[in-house]
Design a protein around this motif. Structure first.
Motif, PDB file in Angstrom:
ATOM      1  N   UNK A  19       0.887  -1.536   0.185  1.00 42.58           N
ATOM      2  CA  UNK A  19       0.248  -0.340   0.099  1.00 42.58           C
ATOM      3  C   UNK A  19       0.989   1.309   0.520  1.00 42.58           C
ATOM      4  N   UNK A  20       0.455   1.879  -1.207  1.00 41.78           N
ATOM      5  CA  UNK A  20       0.880   3.323  -0.691  1.00 41.78           C
ATOM      6  C   UNK A  20       0.065   5.054  -0.154  1.00 41.78           C
ATOM      7  N   UNK A  21       0.772   5.168  -0.454  1.00 37.15           N
ATOM      8  CA  UNK A  21       0.091   6.573   0.626  1.00 37.15           C
ATOM      9  C   UNK A  21      -1.632   6.792  -0.236  1.00 37.15           C
ATOM     10  N   UNK A  22      -1.606   6.740  -2.002  1.00 38.98           N
ATOM     11  CA  UNK A  22      -2.869   6.984  -2.174  1.00 38.98           C
ATOM     12  C   UNK A  22      -3.762   5.762  -2.473  1.00 38.98           C
ATOM     13  N   UNK A  23      -3.379   4.504  -1.891  1.00 38.50           N
ATOM     14  CA  UNK A  23      -4.085   3.875  -1.174  1.00 38.50           C
ATOM     15  C   UNK A  23      -4.663   3.211  -0.217  1.00 38.50           C
ATOM     16  N   UNK A  24      -3.708   3.928   0.699  1.00 42.67           N
ATOM     17  CA  UNK A  24      -3.968   3.724   2.309  1.00 42.67           C
ATOM     18  C   UNK A  24      -5.201   5.042   2.146  1.00 42.67           C
TER      19      UNK A  24
END
Ligand code: GLU
Length: 291
Positions: A19-24
């Motif tokens: 997970x990256x910042x966008x998906x989180x």
């Protein structure tokens, strides 16, 4: 509100990396909305596209959500456990002549050559399956993005239900999955807004209750690109959950008080649930992350 089932929301990551910042951010927004509405928040692993799945990502996703305090209800659901189910529904649709096999390669379609498969019965083994759409206008009111419409007009709109390589297409799977999990509210990234009319079309075809939608802005980098695995967005740092939640609450325009920056995750989330107001994101399609 058009769906009056009890609130059931979900987060449905594909296990194609960490997970990256966008998906989180998507996970956090859908979690906060579900908790604010005192609903359930389910986790579904969208693992049908076996060519894109990356070993270890499921564990990483579960661990990340857990570290950030985003605890889901029930046990997580895996699309890959329901392959037979998708196939059975496709068989029924095909019996009713609502689908047809298509032998066009991506190359042909990208070159905008007309696909004639709708009118030819193909028996070739390597064909995909398309839905035979009936011209109609699909409109829905997204909680943040407002009224969205799409006119389905001709065979160019016949979208894929199953790919040539045998993989069940996202548009079809997501409809079956949301129904299996009795989802009532879809909260996800605004990059999926345009695929929603296809999903509503399929829901109508299958006689399913309409869902409520809320498409939250996606996070973009300074170059205007959506944070994604393709743009090599880095995995969120599991050692700094508080700083990241605080940053996400700011990106989501929730104006958290400064002192929340260092508070334990549990307190941060409690504050965020009590104060969650998605309408600060109204009509916002993208948010720029400056670092
Ligand atoms: N699995 C999809 C993705 O990671 C999301 C599906 C959905 O929320 O409808 O982009």
């Amino acid at each position: 509100m058009i769906n009056n089932r009890p609130y059931i929301g979900r987060f449905a990551p594909s296990p194609t990396g960490s997970l990256h910042l966008g998906s989180l951010c998507t996970a956090l927004a859908s979690f906060l909305e579900a908790r604010r509405q005192q609903g359930l928040w389910l986790l579904r692993i969208d693992d049908l596209d076996t060519q894109r799945n990356i070993k270890g990502s499921v564990d990483n996703i579960l661990k990340t959500l857990y570290t950030f305090g985003l605890h889901w209800d029930r046990t997580e659901d895996y699309q890959s456990h329901y392959l037979k189910n998708y196939e059975e529904i496709l068989i029924d649709l095909t019996k009713n002549q609502q689908t047809y096999p298509c032998i066009c390669s991506r190359k042909i379609l990208l070159a905008k050559q007309p696909c004639l498969c709708r009118d030819i019965i193909s028996t070739q083994a390597h064909s995909s399956l398309r839905v035979r759409i009936n011209p109609c206008l699909i409109s829905f009111k997204d909680k943040l993005q407002g009224l969205t419409s799409h006119q389905f007009s001709n065979q160019n709109d016949d979208f894929l239900l199953k790919r040539r390589d045998g993989i069940i297409a996202y548009q079809f799977a997501v409809v079956i999955d949301d129904e299996r999990q009795q989802v009532s509210q879809v909260v996800r990234g605004a990059d999926l807004l345009d695929s929603t009319p296809n999903q509503i079309y399929l829901r109508q075809l299958l006689g399913l209750t309409p869902l409520n939608y809320m498409h939250i802005p996606v996070i973009i980098d300074e170059g205007g690109y959506k944070l994604s695995k393709q743009t090599r967005a880095t995995a969120v740092d599991l050692k700094k959950p508080q700083a990241i939640i605080f940053k996400l609450l700011n990106l989501l325009k929730q104006n958290p008080p400064k002192e929340l920056n260092q508070s334990p995750i549990k307190e941060q989330l409690e504050w965020a649930i009590n104060n969650w107001n998605p309408l600060f994101l109204k009509n916002v399609r993208a948010i720029c992350n400056n670092d």
